[in-house]
Every structure is written in C-alpha cells, then in structure tokens.
Motif scaffolding. Structure first.
Motif: not given
Length: 353
Positions: A186-191, A203-205
């Motif tokens: 679900d993360y555009s950069d697979m982060s 936590w902000l990530s």
C-alpha cells in the motif's frame, strides 16, 4: 575638398566619438561594479558558512566532552530511582541494604527527569538527562494510550482507529493487512518497515500519519517520546508531565501533583503514585514502575549557537568488555535557531578537571 569642409568633418567625427564615450564608460563601470558586488556577496556568504562550520565543530567538540563526562558518571557512580548519585555509597546487597564504599567525588545528584544543568566548557552549555523509562515508549503503548497520544498531537477522532491499525501493520513482521490497515504493497515506495520503530519520528512514516498530525503539537511532544521494544517498565520517579498524562490518563493538575509529591518523597510503588494523584490506571503486574531503566537519553545544547546534540547511553553492567553503549546520536539545529537558555538551569554537580 576645401580645407573648411575637411575641418568640419573632423570636428563632426570628434563630436561623434565624444558623444558615445560616456555611455560606454558607464556600461563598463556598471559591469565592474556588478562583478565586485557579486564577489563581495559570495565572500560574505563564504565567511558566514565558514563561521557556521567553526561554530559547529566547536560545539560538537564540547558536546562530545560533555557526553564523555556524563557517561563516565553513569558507568561509575550509583544510580538511584530518580538520579545518578555522585559520591554516594554503592549498594552491595540490595536485600540486606549493605553498602560499599563511596567514591571520593564531591556529593551531588544528576536528576534523570530532564531538568537542565549548566555545564561550563569554554562557555556555558545545557545538559539534560532523562531516564528512558520516564518517557512515552511508542513500542509498548496500549490501544487507549495510543489513542491519547494521537489526540495530543491533533489527530481527529475519526482517523484514530485507522491510524492505529496502520501503525500495527507497520511494526509487525508479517504482510497480513488488518481492517483499515496498510502493508508494504500500500506504500508507493514499499517503505513499510515490518519491524519495530527505530526512532520516535519514524512513527510519522506510517501511511497517513504525517498528514494527520498537527506539526507544532508533534514537535512539542517529540522530546517526550521514545521507541524501544525491549523496554517495558515505566519510571514514575522520572516521568515527564506529558508522559504521565498519556500513559496514565492524568490531567494537568494530577501530573503536577505527582511531580510535587515525588520531589518530597520518591514513589516506592504504583500505589503511592495513585494515592498522590488519584490515577485510575490499572497497573500491569509484570511491569516495574519505580526503577530506572539503565537507558538514559541526553540532550546537550549550546548558549553560543543553535546546535543541539542528542543521544542515548545504555548501561550493560553484565558486559565486561562493553559496559555501556552510546547510540541514537544526532546533531541538529534548534527550532528557529534559538540558543539554549540557562535562566532556570542548576550547575552540573561535577565535571572532571
């Protein structure tokens, strides 16, 4: 051609050259002036950058000296529930109360509740030391505690359950998505990390977290945050006011009552804390609430520049080859480039000469 005509032509040519000479001179003068202005601006910028670099190097050198002094005291002096007890006897037997010899240092205390100490080292610096168990540990928050945290940083109530699910998906090791959660795909950069947070600001990530919080509220609360999945206990004798309000549901009046009570007599149990504050929190029988964690987060600030140095000392008494670790270090400039204020700082009780 007559002599008069020749003379007239020469005068006309001369007047023509004279007419074009002034604009040319002005143009050349302007270009030269512009070059000089650019050179002066560049030189001024380089001078400012050089001065900033010198201030940074000077600060870092002093900060590392302060870090070494603090670490030496933490490793060699007794640590009580709320402070490093400089020059105090070492407790040999915790059950009998027998005490060993004291060091020959002048007696004093470095409180582990984040209060500021003035440290003199070619100019005053501010040193603050905080027992990590007195902070809000993001890695061990219950659902209710996490809710209070998100409310404190401005997350809307309707968004809290979704953000909680996404956080749990971010830190768990699997790729199974919870309802309203988010996994790596679900993360555009697979982060998505799929591991415990390394730092509180990570936590902000979590997907949507950065856009959901109030930046100013987060910045204000961030010094009271920690992230350590190996640490479970909370230290009521060093907890910050903000931590007590998030962890135990206290209001401002109750948290102030706790600080006043422990300044007179340290809490020996959660029962003492509840009696002083009226806290309704139900303690966990497997968690210690009055012992230091052996993990100390320190912050060093400068009164001559805006630099701030932060790190953590982890004591490992069982590690003969490595009795301590220093990690999570970072060097940054203070918000709004503000230098440290020493108006409410007490003198650091000891510094090696």
């Amino acid at each position: 051609m007559k002599a008069s005509d020749s003379s007239s032509l020469k005068k006309h040519a001369a007047s023509t050259r004279q007419g074009f000479a002034l604009p040319a001179v002005l143009t050349v003068t302007g270009v030269v002036t512009l070059i000089f202005l650019v050179a002066i601006t560049a030189l001024s910028s380089l001078t400012a950058e050089a001065a900033s670099a010198r201030a940074r190097v000077r600060f870092l050198q002093n900060a590392l000296t302060a870090e070494a002094n603090l670490t030496l005291l933490a490793v060699t002096e007794p640590i009580r529930s709320s402070a490093i007890a400089i020059g105090a006897p070492r407790i040999v037997d915790l059950f009998s109360g027998a005490e060993g010899n004291a060091s020959n240092l002048e007696q004093g205390f470095i409180q582990l509740d984040g209060r500021p100490y003035a440290f003199d080292l070619s100019g005053k610096m501010i040193v603050q030391v905080q027992d990590q168990a007195g902070l809000i540990n993001l890695a061990s928050l219950s659902e209710e505690q996490h809710k209070r945290l998100m409310q404190a940083v401005g997350v809307e109530d309707a968004e809290i359950p979704r953000l909680r699910a996404r956080y749990l998906d971010y830190v768990d090791p699997d790729n199974l998505r919870r309802v309203d959660g988010a996994e790596q795909r679900d993360y555009s950069d697979m982060s998505a990390a799929n591991r415990p947070l390394k730092t509180p600001n990570e936590w902000l990530s979590v997907l949507g977290a950065r856009n959901s919080v109030d930046a100013d509220k987060w910045r204000k609360l961030s010094p009271h945050l920690a992230s350590d999945h190996t640490l479970l206990n909370a230290n009521l004798n060093t907890s910050t006011k903000e931590a007590m309000e998030i962890l135990f549901g206290l209001d401002e009046k109750q948290s102030e009552a706790a600080i006043n009570a422990r300044s007179k007599l340290m809490f020996n149990s959660f029962t003492d804390f509840a009696a002083a504050t009226g806290a309704r929190y139900v303690p966990d029988d497997e968690v210690s609430y009055v012992f230091p964690s052996g993990r100390m987060i320190f912050t060093i600030k400068d009164t001559r520049s805006a630099w701030t140095y932060r790190g953590r000392v982890i004591l490992t008494p069982g590690g003969l080859e490595q009795p301590f670790w220093i990690d999570q270090t970072e060097l940054k400039e203070a918000p709004r480039r503000a230098a440290a204020d020493t108006s409410d700082a007490t003198q650091f009780p000891y510094a090696p000469r």
